[in-house]
Write a protein that holds these residues in place. Structure first.
Motif, PDB file in Angstrom:
ATOM      1  N   GLN A 197      38.129 -11.474   8.043  1.00 56.25           N
ATOM      2  CA  GLN A 197      37.178 -11.514   9.158  1.00 56.25           C
ATOM      3  C   GLN A 197      37.711 -12.374  10.300  1.00 56.25           C
ATOM      4  OE1 GLN A 197      34.036 -12.992   6.670  1.00 56.25           O
ATOM      5  NE2 GLN A 197      33.071 -10.990   6.428  1.00 56.25           N
ATOM      6  N   GLY A 247      35.633  -5.963   5.814  1.00 58.61           N
ATOM      7  CA  GLY A 247      34.874  -6.756   4.854  1.00 58.61           C
ATOM      8  C   GLY A 247      35.060  -6.311   3.420  1.00 58.61           C
ATOM      9  N   THR A 399      31.502  -6.565   9.825  1.00 53.99           N
ATOM     10  CA  THR A 399      32.505  -6.931   8.809  1.00 53.99           C
ATOM     11  C   THR A 399      31.866  -7.680   7.647  1.00 53.99           C
ATOM     12  OG1 THR A 399      33.051  -9.133   9.714  1.00 53.99           O
ATOM     13  CG2 THR A 399      34.212  -7.221  10.659  1.00 53.99           C
TER      14      THR A 399
END
Length: 456
Positions: A197, A247, A399
């Motif tokens: 991220q 993610g 994400t």
């Protein structure tokens, strides 16, 4: 023995060796007509990159020694495999493993420099701090540098600079990129989700930093070239089109992110500065890195702090795009003096260094009074192209990262202080300077802080 050798040879044949960016592409995309350094960074991926690295080290060193640099976390992720592969080929090496929470300072670089005597190569296994540490030490001793990335967390792998705290002040210093990068995509893909991220946010900064660079170029230097932006655009659709995949660790999304980060670093190298990927939004991250010496509070990951800066920059551009030319403020000297006088109360023992940085752009800040009105129609049209802050917040939240001030460890009052004063720590002109001169920086900061409240 023969089967084992055949297996090794098979792994070698699967390896992909290529330039991160084809130098011919740079020549085709350049719009400024000026010289650019050739981006001769090669990446080795696929197959057994550890054996390939060890074999390349053996050939390059011819019996000499290398220095292996990692930290406690990257040692577990991949450093131990690098060391094992070197041992298997009888490559002579020494090791430095720094604490996992290390931040890069001039003192840490000097510590590694002192270990370099007799070494002909540095190989670093890691990401942000470890990579910049290896680059900086190799640059200081004028020896080659190679790296093994462990996370798609930032774009510094291939850049020609390193972010180092010098006398407590965050600075970007020259440091040539590695000649060779050995990427184990399973390690990169399985890096902790916050690191993925963070890399997404660091790369997202290009959306606002490129306008910062265009603004400065139009007002003063004339240095802008479309080449760096054009290089990165090819990878944008992959990682921006699937933020959820960042993610979850989707291989295609993470590969696209990693490629984008490597290309972004090359873009900075060919530009000769960090301007294509680092503008006012990065100053927010640098502010919190430096404030650790004042508050004792460790900073969050670089890219996540940058994300809070992206929201601020976007809010600045949103407000600036609504200002009419006749309403531009004329307050250069007053604005500069007010912020200059605040430096001691904010920075304490670091004040003298910060003042030196801020003073370097005083003449340009005062020139705003003439330069901004002269160029405002063009600037305003550029500002209108920047997406609204909500667009960036939504992308980042997709994400899986909460994207609130709390999630990046920033108290609201400290964030507002950073927004209003971070422009003093660097000499580069950014949107924060333009917004301050126009009297809208505080309003933009308040809007950004409101958008970053939990529950929004």
């Amino acid at each position: 023995m023969e089967n084992k050798e055949n297996k090794k040879n098979g792994a070698d044949r699967r390896l992909d060796r290529r330039f991160v960016v084809d130098p011919r592409k740079c020549r085709e995309l350049c719009t400024c007509g000026g010289p650019h350094p050739e981006p001769l960074v090669e990446i080795v991926s696929g197959g057994d990159i550890y054996s390939a690295l060890a074999k390349d080290c053996e050939k390059f060193l011819s019996g000499g020694r290398l220095l292996l640099v990692d930290d406690e976390n990257t040692r577990r992720a991949a450093g131990h495999r690098v060391a094992q592969a070197l041992k298997e080929r009888n490559v002579r090496f020494d090791e430095i493993t720094v604490p996992g929470d290390s931040s890069l300072s001039d003192k840490l670089v000097e510590k590694v420099e002192r270990r370099i005597d007799g070494h002909a190569l540095i190989v670093a296994t890691g990401s942000g701090t470890v990579n910049d540490l290896g680059k900086s030490a190799a640059c200081a001793r004028k020896i080659p540098y190679w790296c093994v990335p462990t996370a798609p967390s930032m774009n510094g792998y291939t850049s020609a600079i390193a972010a180092v705290k010098v006398a407590g002040v965050k600075r970007t210093l020259p440091a040539p990129p590695p000649k060779l990068i050995y990427a184990d995509m399973e390690v990169v893909r399985n890096a902790p989700v916050k690191l993925r991220q963070s890399g997404f946010c660091d790369l997202l900064a290009k959306s606002v930093s490129d306008i910062d660079w265009q603004t400065e170029s139009l007002l003063f230097s004339g240095s802008y070239c479309e080449l760096p932006s054009a290089l990165v655009e090819g990878a944008e659709s992959i990682y921006m089109g699937n933020p959820e995949g960042i993610g979850t660790g989707d291989l295609r999304a993470v590969q696209g992110l990693f490629d984008g980060l490597l290309i972004s670093g090359v873009a900075m190298s060919v530009a000769g500065s960090s301007a294509p990927a680092s503008g006012g939004e990065h100053l927010i991250s640098h502010f919190f890195d430096m404030r650790e010496a004042i508050t004792g509070k460790p900073p969050e990951l670089h890219g996540l702090q940058v994300a809070a800066g992206i929201v601020l920059s976007a809010a600045c551009y949103e407000i600036l795009s609504s200002i009419d030319e006749k309403d531009l403020a004329i307050s250069g000297e007053k604005r500069f003096r007010k912020d200059f006088d605040r430096i001691p109360e904010i920075w304490g023992e670091l004040s003298d260094e910060v003042k030196k940085r801020f003073l370097k752009k005083r003449d340009q800040l005062l020139a705003f009074e003439r330069a901004l009105p002269d160029r405002w129609p063009i600037l305003r049209a550029m500002f209108e192209t920047v997406k609204q802050p909500e667009f960036f917040i939504d992308l980042i939240r997709r994400t899986g990262f909460p994207m609130t001030l709390e999630s990046v460890g920033m108290a609201t009052d400290e964030y507002l202080l950073a927004a209003e004063t971070a422009r003093t720590i660097r000499e580069r002109i950014t949107v924060l300077d333009v917004a301050a001169h126009c009297g809208v920086l505080q309003g933009a900061a308040i809007r950004a802080a409101e958008l970053l409240r939990p529950g929004r």
